[in-house]
Design a protein around this motif. Structure first.
Motif, PDB file in Angstrom:
ATOM      1  N   ASP A   1      36.247  38.433  36.020  1.00  0.00           N
ATOM      2  CA  ASP A   1      37.117  37.979  37.095  1.00  0.00           C
ATOM      3  C   ASP A   1      37.360  36.472  37.027  1.00  0.00           C
TER       4      ASP A   1
ATOM      5  N   THR B   1      45.197  32.335  35.816  1.00  0.00           N
ATOM      6  CA  THR B   1      46.321  32.414  36.748  1.00  0.00           C
ATOM      7  C   THR B   1      46.314  31.294  37.784  1.00  0.00           C
ATOM      8  N   ALA B   2      45.434  30.330  37.613  1.00  0.00           N
ATOM      9  CA  ALA B   2      45.468  29.151  38.479  1.00  0.00           C
ATOM     10  C   ALA B   2      45.903  27.970  37.627  1.00  0.00           C
TER      11      ALA B   2
ATOM     12  N   GLN C   1      35.044  41.400  47.008  1.00  0.00           N
ATOM     13  CA  GLN C   1      36.052  40.370  46.877  1.00  0.00           C
ATOM     14  C   GLN C   1      36.732  40.526  45.530  1.00  0.00           C
ATOM     15  N   MET C   2      35.934  40.754  44.521  1.00  0.00           N
ATOM     16  CA  MET C   2      36.463  40.833  43.186  1.00  0.00           C
ATOM     17  C   MET C   2      37.350  42.037  43.025  1.00  0.00           C
ATOM     18  N   ALA C   3      37.016  43.085  43.720  1.00  0.00           N
ATOM     19  CA  ALA C   3      37.762  44.310  43.534  1.00  0.00           C
ATOM     20  C   ALA C   3      39.223  44.085  43.848  1.00  0.00           C
ATOM     21  N   ALA C   4      39.509  43.166  44.718  1.00  0.00           N
ATOM     22  CA  ALA C   4      40.892  43.040  45.105  1.00  0.00           C
ATOM     23  C   ALA C   4      41.335  41.616  45.243  1.00  0.00           C
ATOM     24  N   SER C   5      40.465  40.700  44.963  1.00  0.00           N
ATOM     25  CA  SER C   5      40.688  39.416  45.506  1.00  0.00           C
ATOM     26  C   SER C   5      41.576  38.526  44.725  1.00  0.00           C
ATOM     27  N   PRO C   6      42.115  37.560  45.421  1.00  0.00           N
ATOM     28  CA  PRO C   6      42.839  36.548  44.711  1.00  0.00           C
ATOM     29  C   PRO C   6      41.760  35.720  44.152  1.00  0.00           C
ATOM     30  N   ALA C   7      41.318  35.919  43.110  1.00  0.00           N
ATOM     31  CA  ALA C   7      40.550  34.934  42.455  1.00  0.00           C
ATOM     32  C   ALA C   7      39.146  34.832  42.603  1.00  0.00           C
TER      33      ALA C   7
ATOM     34  N   ILE D   1      39.979  28.225  48.023  1.00  0.00           N
ATOM     35  CA  ILE D   1      39.419  29.549  48.289  1.00  0.00           C
ATOM     36  C   ILE D   1      38.127  29.404  49.081  1.00  0.00           C
TER      37      ILE D   1
ATOM     38  N   VAL E   1      40.201  35.724  34.619  1.00  0.00           N
ATOM     39  CA  VAL E   1      41.532  35.993  35.173  1.00  0.00           C
ATOM     40  C   VAL E   1      41.922  34.903  36.166  1.00  0.00           C
ATOM     41  N   PHE E   2      40.980  34.526  36.993  1.00  0.00           N
ATOM     42  CA  PHE E   2      41.236  33.465  37.961  1.00  0.00           C
ATOM     43  C   PHE E   2      41.685  32.191  37.258  1.00  0.00           C
TER      44      PHE E   2
END
Lengths: 320, 213
Positions: free
Chosen positions: A258, A265-266, A310-316, A276, A261-262
């Motif tokens: 995760d 995409t940041a 949080q990770m399952a759906a989270s922004p970042a 955050i 990916v964060f």
């Protein structure tokens, strides 16, 4: 974001002492430079006791104000970041150095170790280990719910602790949650201080530990006195460091990948992570997330699972 | 006799009130049906995504890309990325030419999708529960919970009404707003190096995510 909770739970005595020392130096040095007045934000400063439902309502209505069109969009005025609402970051250059440090720590050490670890142990086993650690930090939640006047939450946490420590095989299982529907009420000292009207102070990004604030760092240190693990630390530092590392790796194993990916995409991962942290903690303090204003104190999420959730759906949710 | 009549009258009045109430409620119900209802709009999209994720035939690794494409198609219909970009860039948006704005929306929407799309590969039967709907004029908030093995992730959708359609333009997951977070992120670059540097960076990251940073 919840990795902060993880770290919080994972805080150990020597780290705590170190943080305490650094904090002291910082506080003495910084309080002169920044206006501490701005640190206590007006909204939360309203009460110095645990907020009554009416206050909670006023705090929780950020979204409602947006609906009514009274707020700038998203509950915050549109200003240049760093001004007005938000978290002050006077130590940004230093924080960025530590951010880079933790980034390397993740890619060079934590990630490879965790990858091997998660292949060696199945999900269920790692889940039990997480339960065990979370159960150990129940005293932190029991005390902080009480300090915030959440008597019911405190009772739930106490019941969870008793049930899981006994029927739940020393905390490895979670019969309290699974069989009795008692979901954890995650409160820590940083949140308690926030509820009592103490603002974030300044943003602090610690090596190893990661995102925090002046207030939440004080909270970490305070909470560490309620962690049985800190006492183990004073007995045998070497072993406790291994245990601390194990806990971190176990927690990370549920959200490996995760952070990558964060970062991809940041545009400025450092600033993104700081925001955050700010938004997430505000939500935790006001028990806002997902809570409709009239629901008062419901839907408190748990501690142990919050990272995975949080990770399952989270922004970042940055990891580490 | 008189007393009985009064009783009848009262009964009649209350019956009439009931009918009026039902009528009003019915009207209200009709007025909110179909596309006019933000909750229905979000629900439909979420259910469609869950249907795709639950399809065992699409679940095989070989069809991973196809599955992602289908989910993205649903998202494109439900989200208003232009509105999202506009709110994120508040203050800077107006300074750009229409062509620049179009380019920005394109890059930004790709970035947002990249942030979430891999998460669907981890889908293991999580469900979504809608807990509350708040509507005021052309704005709406939908409160929902992602239930994951007995634990809950609160997600709030923010919607705007465009014509007859309700479109999502922000997500708040555990109180972290996507738009507010990207605003902080983007403004940090703009403040230091300017708008063009931000766009350049977005392009670079989308092309070769591993190499930047």
């Amino acid at each position: 974001m919840n990795m902060i909770l993880y770290r919080r739970r994972g805080m150990r005595y020597s780290t705590a002492c170190l943080l305490g020392l650094v904090f002291f130096v910082l506080f003495v040095g910084v309080s002169g430079a920044t206006e501490v007045g701005s640190v206590v934000d007006a909204a939360t400063a309203a009460t110095l006791s645990a907020p009554s439902p009416a206050d909670a309502d006023a705090l929780a209505s950020e979204d409602e104000r947006w609906l009514a069109g009274k707020e700038g969009d998203f509950g915050r005025p549109v200003t240049v970041p760093g001004e007005g609402d938000g978290i002050a970051d006077p130590l940004e250059p230093l924080n960025r150095v530590f951010f880079q440090f933790n980034d390397k720590l993740y890619f060079w050490l934590l990630k490879p170790v965790t990858t091997v670890y998660s292949h060696a142990l199945p999900d269920d086993v790692r889940l039990c280990i997480r339960n065990f650690f979370d159960n150990l930090s129940a005293p932190v939640r029991i005390v902080n719910t009480l300090l915030q006047g959440k008597v019911r939450g405190s009772g739930i946490e106490l019941a969870r602790f008793v049930i899981n420590s006994t029927v739940g095989c020393a905390g490895f299982g979670d019969p309290a949650g699974v069989e009795f529907g008692l979901q954890p009420v995650d409160e820590d000292l940083g949140q308690t201080l926030g509820v009592y009207g103490i603002g974030n102070g300044i943003y602090l990004y610690w090596p190893i530990v990661g995102a925090s604030s002046l207030r939440d760092t004080v909270g970490l240190v305070g909470d560490s006195f309620l962690e049985p693990m800190s006492y183990m630390m004073s007995q045998n530092t070497g072993d406790s460091l291994v245990v601390y590392g194990g806990r971190r790796v176990n927690a990370l194993s549920f959200r490996l990948g995760d952070y990558e990916v964060f970062k991809e995409t940041a545009m400025d991962p450092y600033s993104a992570m700081r925001d955050i942290y700010y938004q997430y903690r505000q939500g935790r303090i006001r028990d806002l997330a997902g809570t409709a204003p009239d629901n008062g104190e419901m839907a408190l999420d748990d501690d142990g699972d919050s990272a995975r959730r949080q990770m399952a759906a989270s922004p970042a949710a940055p990891v580490r | 006799m008189g007393r009985r009549l009064a009783g009848e009258r009262r009964k009649f009045v209350s019956l009439a009130m009931c009918m009026v109430f039902l009528l009003v409620a019915g009207q209200w119900q009709i007025g909110r049906s179909a596309d006019d209802n933000p909750l229905a709009a979000v629900k439909a999209s979420v259910q469609e995504i869950l249907r795709i994720l639950k399809d065992p035939e699409l679940g095989v690794p070989a069809r991973k890309e196809e599955r992602q494409k289908q989910v993205v198609a649903v998202v494109d219909n439900a989200f208003d990325f232009r509105e999202m970009a506009q709110h994120t860039m508040a203050g800077h948006w107006e300074k750009q030419t229409p062509a620049e704005q179009d380019r920005f929306v394109e890059l930004f929407s790709q970035l947002v999708k990249n942030r979430y799309i891999d998460k669907i590969d981890n889908y293991t039967g999580q469900e979504v529960v809608f807990t509350k709907e708040r509507v005021q004029g052309d704005k709406a908030l939908i409160y929902s919970t992602l239930v994951d093995k007995g634990t809950d992730i609160p997600i709030i959708y923010r919607l705007f009404k465009k014509g007859d359609t309700w479109l999502v333009f922000d997500l708040k997951i555990e109180n972290v707003s996507l738009v507010a977070n990207y605003r902080e992120d983007f403004f940090s670059i703009i403040k230091k190096d300017g708008y063009n540097a931000l766009v350049k960076r977005m392009e670079e990251k989308l092309q070769s995510p591993d190499k930047v940073n």
